[in-house]
Each structure stands twice: as C-alpha cells, then as structure tokens.
Enzyme design. Structure first.
Site, PDB file in Angstrom:
ATOM      1  N   CYS A   1      -0.134   2.861   8.930  1.00 14.40           N
ATOM      2  CA  CYS A   1       0.586   1.881   8.108  1.00 14.40           C
ATOM      3  C   CYS A   1       0.085   0.468   8.291  1.00 14.40           C
ATOM      4  O   CYS A   1      -0.187   0.013   9.381  1.00 14.40           O
ATOM      5  CB  CYS A   1       2.088   1.905   8.307  1.00 14.40           C
TER       6      CYS A   1
ATOM      7  N   GLU B   1       0.812  -1.209   0.000  1.00 11.37           N
ATOM      8  CA  GLU B   1       0.000   0.000   0.000  1.00 11.37           C
ATOM      9  C   GLU B   1       0.845   1.258   0.000  1.00 11.37           C
ATOM     10  O   GLU B   1       1.967   1.277   0.499  1.00 11.37           O
ATOM     11  CB  GLU B   1      -0.931  -0.016   1.206  1.00 11.37           C
TER      12      GLU B   1
HETATM   13  N1  SAH Z   1       9.183   0.992  10.321  1.00  8.62           N
HETATM   14  C1  SAH Z   1       9.385   2.384  10.224  1.00  8.62           C
HETATM   15  C2  SAH Z   1       8.493   3.122   9.235  1.00  8.62           C
HETATM   16  C3  SAH Z   1       7.071   2.754   9.097  1.00  8.62           C
HETATM   17  S1  SAH Z   1       5.851   3.379  10.157  1.00  8.62           S
HETATM   18  C4  SAH Z   1       9.269   3.011  11.591  1.00  8.62           C
HETATM   19  O1  SAH Z   1       8.963   2.321  12.537  1.00  8.62           O
HETATM   20  O2  SAH Z   1       9.549   4.192  11.714  1.00  8.62           O
HETATM   21  C5  SAH Z   1       5.773   5.099  10.130  1.00  8.62           C
HETATM   22  C6  SAH Z   1       5.387   5.656  11.484  1.00  8.62           C
HETATM   23  O3  SAH Z   1       4.020   5.367  11.830  1.00  8.62           O
HETATM   24  C7  SAH Z   1       6.231   5.096  12.621  1.00  8.62           C
HETATM   25  O4  SAH Z   1       6.594   6.139  13.475  1.00  8.62           O
HETATM   26  C8  SAH Z   1       5.274   4.156  13.301  1.00  8.62           C
HETATM   27  O5  SAH Z   1       5.664   3.892  14.621  1.00  8.62           O
HETATM   28  C9  SAH Z   1       3.975   4.929  13.176  1.00  8.62           C
HETATM   29  N2  SAH Z   1       2.776   4.126  13.414  1.00  8.62           N
HETATM   30  C10 SAH Z   1       2.525   2.844  13.109  1.00  8.62           C
HETATM   31  N3  SAH Z   1       1.300   2.483  13.507  1.00  8.62           N
HETATM   32  C11 SAH Z   1       0.759   3.562  14.083  1.00  8.62           C
HETATM   33  C12 SAH Z   1      -0.485   3.809  14.701  1.00  8.62           C
HETATM   34  N4  SAH Z   1      -1.406   2.862  14.806  1.00  8.62           N
HETATM   35  N5  SAH Z   1      -0.699   5.054  15.203  1.00  8.62           N
HETATM   36  C13 SAH Z   1       0.235   6.025  15.107  1.00  8.62           C
HETATM   37  N6  SAH Z   1       1.427   5.846  14.528  1.00  8.62           N
HETATM   38  C14 SAH Z   1       1.687   4.622  14.039  1.00  8.62           C
END
Ligand code: SAH
Length: 350
Positions: free
Chosen positions: A340, A92
């Site tokens: 994500c 996605e």
């Molecule tokens: N793996 C990488 C990039 C992908 S996620 C990382 O961890 O940075 C991008 C951002 O979205 C990251 O900061 C992740 O922690 C955050 N994220 C994932 N799921 C989330 C959610 N349910 N609510 C808020 N932020 C979230």
C-alpha cells in the site's frame, strides 16, 4: 461547489429532486444510471427528461477516477492502477486475480496519518479523506479496465472488495460505511457485505461502533506483533490502545456479528518472527474465531527485511499446532510496488 451525486443514497437523491419539483421515482433511475450502468455524464441518462438532465448537469457532478498509470506484474496477474481525482490528488487501487476470481483493493484516504513505520502510505501523512463516491468510482474504473488474464464465465464471479489500499478505513468511518451501503445496493453494483473486507490498524472505539452496526463484512486487524512492546515500536496507534483493549474489542465484534476475524501479521526478519513470538501470539488469540494471515513484509518503507519462507512456515506451524488457523500470503505484486501507498509515494513531492 457542485453536489457529489455519486456519494448520495437513493433517499438523498429523492430529497434533492424534490427541490427541483421532480417525482421521487426518478431517484432510483438516476441511482441505477450511476451505480449499475456506470454513466459518466448526465446526458447519457436517456430516460430522464432533457430539462432534468440539464438541471443535474448544472448542480451536480459525477466523481470519476482518471487513469494515470497502469502497472502489470510480469510474475503474476496483479495490476496496479494510479488514478488522478478531479482536484489533482493521486490515489491507487489494485486488482489481484486468482484462479477462482478476483479482488479489487481500494484506497479510503489519500495518504494516511497512522504512521506505521513499514508502510509507504504513511509517507507524507494524510492529504485528505476520500468520499464514498470516490471509493465506488475506484471499483467501477477498475472493473472497466481490461484484465491481464480473462477468466472463463464460471470463474468470473463478483469481485471481492478489500479496503486495504492507502489510508485507514476506520479513520474515515462515515464515508466507508456509506460506501458499503452504496456498493451493496441491489439497484446498483450489488456487492454483498460478505464480499467486502475492511482492514484496520486497530482503532478500538470505531471497531466497537462497527460491531454495533452488525454488518456482514469481514474485519481484518493489522496486528503485526504479539505484544504492546513490539506493536508500539512500529505502529503509533498501539500507544493509544493497548493490545488487550484491541483484543477485547475483537471479542465484542465477534459476539455481535459472529463473523470470523482476520489478523494480519507482517513477518519482519528477527523482529517479530521467532518461536517465542509465535507462542505468544497463539496465547493471545486462543479461543477466538479467527484466521491469521502471515505476510512476509514488503520492504516498501523503513529498513525492514522479510522473513524467509522456511521461517515463515515454522511460524505458521506453531500457530496451527495451537489450533489457530494460519496461512502465508503469497507475495504477489511485489514487482509492481503493490504494497500500500508505494505507487502514490512516487508521485509525492520530495
Ligand atoms: N490502514 C489499514 C488498511 C491499509 S493497509 C490497516 O492498517 O489495516 C493493508 C495491510 O497492509 C495492513 O495490514 C498493513 O499493515 C499492511 N502493510 C502495509 N505496508 C506493508 C508492507 N510494507 N509489507 C507488508 N504489509 C504491509
């Protein structure tokens, strides 16, 4: 298996051509067809001799993302795209439109093995790494799809690209670096490193390796807690690298690149959003060239509820009072499952 030509740089295409006894200047033409003119087939490349087109067709493939579904937010101008790759893998990408331009958020892996408890990408683990070509292809596919809102010319600047979709970019290090090289090439899409953000949950050795490459990208660190105890309870990676090691690697990154770091902090109600957490965070980040992005957690996975606006503002003002720049990110796209991994997770077998 046909060669993945969209993942090749110009010198690799040159060596491939030399095996067909073709002149090396053709490599630049092919690269331009792929990355600037976005050709979907070798037959489109009409300044190449017919026999070369046929040889390429026989030996190479042009990776592309097939659109499976589009979700457009009714509340804002976020669009989320579900793509299907040649092998049936779903990934996605998201386009977020702002008044001043737009950002394209791409995936770097199908799934993820980091296991953050609040993140939908972790559901089902890692399926496979994406290639650099598959990352480029997401940008090209999204750019071709009609926008919700047409921007006028002065607003229609080059997009920012954020590697914040499914996956941990630094767990697919080589392909991510290759993607930055390909997408930034002046003969192709020409997106400067300053328009690219790479986000990581904190893989310390790779942060150091990235620093040594001295790219001008923005590094974003998913911190989500001011200490090891809180990080460990939601992010397994914190068991491998302490918050101290993580911040030291950020300091190293800053010294090498002089690029301001973004810290992402998902605010989870009554878990990491109290005054003492804000004070601890202020201490941790004191003196670092950084910016904190506060994101009310999206209840995408696990049982987490989001901090209310008022408390988020109080948290933010504590940071600001301690001279740490902070903003609360608008929760755009929540009605299209834009956190994500949320969309893809719906396609996983249950
Ligand atoms: N793996 C990488 C990039 C992908 S996620 C990382 O961890 O940075 C991008 C951002 O979205 C990251 O900061 C992740 O922690 C955050 N994220 C994932 N799921 C989330 C959610 N349910 N609510 C808020 N932020 C979230």
């Amino acid at each position: 298996m046909k060669k993945d030509i969209l993942s090749m740089n110009i010198s690799e295409i040159q060596s491939l051509l030399s095996t067909y006894r073709e002149p090396s200047y053709r490599a630049t033409q092919i690269f331009e067809w792929l990355h600037k003119r976005k050709a979907n087939t070798f037959q489109d490349m009409d300044n190449l001799p017919k026999n070369l087109r046929a040889v390429l067709e026989e030996n190479c493939r042009i990776t592309h993302c097939k659109l499976a579904e589009i979700y457009s937010s009714a509340r804002d101008d976020t669009q989320k795209f579900l793509f299907e790759l040649e092998d049936g893998t779903f990934i996605e990408s998201v386009r977020m439109q702002y008044n001043f331009g737009h950002s394209i958020c791409i995936s770097t892996q199908a799934g993820c093995r980091m296991g953050c408890k609040f993140c939908a990408s972790a559901i089902g683990g890692l399926l496979r790494n994406l290639t650099a070509g598959e990352m480029c292809s997401q940008v090209y596919a999204v750019s071709e799809l009609p926008k919700n809102k047409q921007l006028n010319d002065s607003q229609a600047t080059a997009p920012n690209i954020v590697l914040m979709g499914c996956g941990e970019p630094l767990d697919n290090f080589d392909q991510v670096i290759r993607f930055i090289e390909l997408i930034g090439h002046p003969k192709g899409e020409n997106v400067g490193a300053r328009h690219i953000t790479v986000s990581t949950c904190g893989l310390v050795p790779q942060i150091i390796e990235l620093a040594d490459l001295n790219l001008q990208i923005t590094l974003a660190i998913s911190l989500h807690g001011p200490d090891d105890r809180i990080r460990k309870s939601i992010m397994p990676i914190a068991n491998r690298y302490s918050i101290h090691e993580l911040i030291e690697s950020c300091r190293y990154y800053l010294n090498k690149t002089n690029r301001r770091i973004t810290f992402e902090y998902a605010l989870i109600r009554d878990f990491n959003d109290h005054v003492d957490h804000a004070l601890k965070l202020s201490k941790l980040l004191a003196g670092l060239l950084c910016h904190v992005n506060l994101i009310p957690v999206n209840p995408a996975a696990g049982d987490y509820s989001s901090t209310l606006r008022q408390e988020a503002e109080a948290f933010s003002s504590i940071l600001q009072r301690n001279n740490i720049k902070a903003t609360i990110r608008r929760t755009i796209g929540s009605d299209v499952d834009a956190a994500c991994g949320q969309l893809r997770a719906k396609k996983l077998p249950r």
